[in-house]
Design a protein around this motif. Structure first.
Motif, mmCIF file in Angstrom:
data_model
loop_
_atom_site.group_PDB
_atom_site.id
_atom_site.type_symbol
_atom_site.label_atom_id
_atom_site.label_comp_id
_atom_site.label_asym_id
_atom_site.label_seq_id
_atom_site.Cartn_x
_atom_site.Cartn_y
_atom_site.Cartn_z
ATOM 1 N N HIS A 1 -2.402 11.897 5.392
ATOM 2 C CA HIS A 1 -3.776 12.406 5.421
ATOM 3 C C HIS A 1 -4.617 11.503 6.300
ATOM 4 C CE1 HIS A 1 -3.986 9.513 2.087
ATOM 5 N NE2 HIS A 1 -5.303 9.551 2.139
ATOM 6 N N HIS B 1 0.609 2.031 -3.628
ATOM 7 C CA HIS B 1 -0.851 2.190 -3.548
ATOM 8 C C HIS B 1 -1.555 1.434 -4.677
ATOM 9 C CE1 HIS B 1 -4.692 4.331 -2.650
ATOM 10 N NE2 HIS B 1 -4.147 4.576 -1.475
ATOM 11 N N ASP C 1 -6.650 4.040 5.540
ATOM 12 C CA ASP C 1 -5.578 3.234 4.951
ATOM 13 C C ASP C 1 -4.232 3.960 4.987
ATOM 14 O OD1 ASP C 1 -6.842 4.967 3.027
ATOM 15 O OD2 ASP C 1 -5.777 3.940 1.412
ATOM 16 N N HIS C 2 -4.185 5.094 5.720
ATOM 17 C CA HIS C 2 -2.926 5.839 5.890
ATOM 18 C C HIS C 2 -2.650 6.096 7.371
ATOM 19 C CE1 HIS C 2 -2.335 6.471 1.560
ATOM 20 N NE2 HIS C 2 -3.610 6.169 1.583
ATOM 21 N N HIS D 1 0.850 -1.196 0.000
ATOM 22 C CA HIS D 1 0.000 0.000 0.000
ATOM 23 C C HIS D 1 0.890 1.253 0.000
ATOM 24 C CE1 HIS D 1 -4.045 1.366 -0.243
ATOM 25 N NE2 HIS D 1 -3.918 2.181 0.787
ATOM 26 N N ASP E 1 -1.682 10.240 -1.369
ATOM 27 C CA ASP E 1 -2.805 9.921 -2.255
ATOM 28 C C ASP E 1 -3.101 11.195 -3.026
ATOM 29 O OD1 ASP E 1 -3.061 7.398 -1.214
ATOM 30 O OD2 ASP E 1 -5.119 7.656 -0.500
HETATM 31 MN MN MN Z 1 -5.199 5.641 0.191
#
Ligand code: MN
Ligand code: NI
Length: 225
Positions: free
Chosen positions: A49, A189, A53-54, A9, A139
């Motif tokens: 951010h 990602h 998923d971060h 990711h 992202d």
């Molecule tokens: Mn993301």
């Protein structure tokens, strides 16, 4: 010398001169991660951010390591509310930490935190460690500021999302690598979820056909920048 370990990711660790930090520590929900959050030993956690998923396991990792979270002002305040020490920054600003220097760059994306808190503006990072400069775009869709940030801050390695749907896809990421004039670019990602399936080899092939240089890190692999 700078070492980068890719956990899948957008999660990676940087290590230089005995200093180690982790960026966007999405581990528990990340099927590509070959480690556990409890195994991470770092002196800093960078969060680009507010999306889950971060932010990932950042609270647990920061508490276990008694270390700083570095993020934008709004997200830093949110971490403060979770009992985590955080260093607030914002886009365009840089700060020198014991491990190296960090500058926040624009990312064209959302940033709400998992509980709905306003996470300010999404960001990317320029990170200087071990005499190298890594640009992690975060992202983001492609944007022309990448050219300016790259011109002002010569980049050794750019980490660029290629998964499409939420971020740039392969073709825009190839253009982004050329825009920021990175010496090398690494795809991230992708493939974590079916909707962001993408081929990292296609990214490298297309980038190199346009005169750039691509580099793939396998899941769990450590590469030298
Ligand atoms: Mn993301
Ligand atoms: Ni996101």
């Amino acid at each position: 010398m700078l070492k980068l370990t890719y956990h899948g990711h957008s999660c990676f660790e940087l290590e230089a001169g005995g200093h180690r930090v982790i960026v966007d520590p999405f581990i528990a929900g990340n099927s590509h991660a070959k480690i556990k959050a409890s195994d991470i030993k770092v002196e800093g956690v960078l969060v680009s951010h507010g999306h889950g998923d971060h932010v990932g396991d950042a609270v647990e990792i920061a508490k276990r390591n008694r270390c700083l979270v570095i993020s934008n002002f709004e997200i830093a305040n949110w971490f403060g509310g979770q009992g985590v020490e955080a260093h607030p920054m914002h886009i365009g600003g840089s700060h020198t930490f014991p491990f190296g220097r960090v500058k926040l760059t624009p990312a064209v994306h959302g940033s709400a935190l998992p509980d709905g808190t306003n996470g300010g503006l999404a960001a990317g990072f320029l990170i200087w460690m071990g005499g190298k400069c890594v640009y992690y775009a975060g992202d983001t869709g492609i944007h022309s500021d990448m050219a300016l940030y790259g011109r002002l801050n010569p980049i050794d390695l750019a980490l660029l999302p290629i998964g499409d749907n939420f971020t740039m896809g392969v073709d825009d990421a190839v253009e982004a690598a050329l825009l920021c004039q990175a010496k090398e670019a690494m795809p991230i990602h992708f493939d974590t979820f079916p909707v962001i399936a993408a081929d990292p080899k296609e990214f490298v092939r297309k980038l190199e056909s346009k005169g750039g240089k691509g580099r793939i890190a396998g899941f769990g692999e450590t590469v030298t920048v």
